[in-house]
Write a protein that holds these residues in place. Structure first.
Motif, short mmCIF file in Angstrom:
data_model
loop_
_atom_site.label_atom_id
_atom_site.label_comp_id
_atom_site.label_asym_id
_atom_site.label_seq_id
_atom_site.Cartn_x
_atom_site.Cartn_y
_atom_site.Cartn_z
N TYR A 36 0.99 -4.30 -11.79
CA TYR A 36 1.62 -3.23 -12.56
C TYR A 36 1.16 -3.16 -14.00
O TYR A 36 1.60 -2.31 -14.75
N LEU A 37 0.25 -4.07 -14.42
CA LEU A 37 -0.13 -4.09 -15.83
C LEU A 37 -1.20 -3.06 -16.15
O LEU A 37 -1.14 -2.37 -17.18
N PHE A 38 -2.23 -2.95 -15.31
CA PHE A 38 -3.32 -1.97 -15.45
C PHE A 38 -4.08 -2.13 -16.77
O PHE A 38 -4.65 -1.16 -17.27
N TYR A 39 -4.07 -3.33 -17.31
CA TYR A 39 -4.82 -3.67 -18.52
C TYR A 39 -5.39 -5.08 -18.38
O TYR A 39 -4.77 -5.94 -17.73
N ASN A 40 -6.55 -5.29 -18.98
CA ASN A 40 -7.06 -6.64 -19.16
C ASN A 40 -6.49 -7.19 -20.46
O ASN A 40 -6.47 -6.48 -21.48
N LEU A 41 -6.06 -8.43 -20.44
CA LEU A 41 -5.57 -9.09 -21.64
C LEU A 41 -6.74 -9.86 -22.24
O LEU A 41 -6.96 -11.03 -21.95
N ASP A 42 -7.51 -9.16 -23.06
CA ASP A 42 -8.79 -9.69 -23.52
C ASP A 42 -8.63 -10.85 -24.51
O ASP A 42 -9.42 -11.80 -24.48
N TYR A 43 -7.64 -10.76 -25.39
CA TYR A 43 -7.45 -11.80 -26.40
C TYR A 43 -5.99 -11.81 -26.82
O TYR A 43 -5.54 -10.91 -27.54
N ILE A 44 -5.25 -12.82 -26.38
CA ILE A 44 -3.83 -12.92 -26.70
C ILE A 44 -3.49 -14.33 -27.21
O ILE A 44 -2.38 -14.82 -27.04
#
Length: 226
Positions: free
Chosen positions: A55-63
């Motif tokens: 359900y996120l539909f995003y990459n978490l590139d830098y957190i």
């Protein structure tokens, strides 16, 4: 995790009914509230990916500055320290905040660093491995916690009916088919990552307020039964 964090909060509150609701329900969201803020100011980075289920539909590139192990401990400590007038509340607030990292660990796709800019990353990647079934697994996880909370609540006669109904609504709203993140991910930049941040703010600030209100209603019903 999304609604799973709120299930943890409901369980903690059921275990510690005398602890105020705010340290618990904002606590379990604290890292993601920071994440939304850090995205807005350019410290954290995400990118749209319509294949990123469930359900996120995003990459978490830098957190790294909000979701690395080291920073999760730091932010959780600071959240707990803000309630230091009562040591028990401070400890529960710390545990609520750090629980966010612990239950994110199995879901995230190796994007949880040991510390900011570390080459070592954690995350069992159930989102990537299980896809839509990861959402189903989160429902089962939440269900177990809610059963525990319901059993605990009977000892002090607090009715969790509305809290459970609201959590079910959250689970439905952030399903693979209804998630507002999917719409946000279709936008062009910079609107895509900005909308992601705004939805994070809404998703982790509005529900805690509703849970706090529902908890106050259940206490009122307990004092003034019809």
């Amino acid at each position: 995790m999304y609604f799973g964090h709120f299930a943890v909060a409901v369980a903690i509150k059921a275990k510690e009914p005398k602890v105020p609701t705010l340290p618990i329900f904002i606590g379990v969201c604290f890292l993601d509230i920071l994440n939304a803020f850090f995205i807005l100011i350019g410290i954290s980075r995400v990118s749209p990916n319509l294949e990123a289920l469930p359900y996120l539909f995003y990459n978490l590139d830098y957190i790294d500055w909000d979701h690395s192990l080291t920073m999760a401990l730091v932010w959780s400590f600071l959240w707990g320290a803000s309630f230091l007038k009562d040591k028990k509340i401070a400890l529960i607030a710390f545990l609520a905040a750090f629980s966010h990292f612990l239950i994110d660990w199995p879901m995230h796709n190796s994007d949880l660093a040991l510390y900011p800019n570390s080459h070592l990353h954690f995350g069992l990647g159930l989102w990537g491995k299980m896809g839509i079934w990861a959402w189903v697994g989160e429902i089962f996880f939440s269900g177990i916690l809610l059963i525990y909370a319901w059993q605990k609540s009977t000892t002090y006669r607090n009715n969790l009916k509305w809290q459970i109904i609201f959590l079910c609504l959250l689970a439905s709203q952030l399903s693979p088919w209804l998630s507002p993140m999917k719409f946000a991910a279709t936008l062009s930049e910079p609107y895509a990552h900005l909308m992601h941040a705004y939805l994070m703010f809404a998703g982790f600030l509005v529900p805690p307020g509703i849970f706090i209100w529902l908890d106050s209603l259940s206490k009122k019903e307990k004092k003034d039964p019809i």
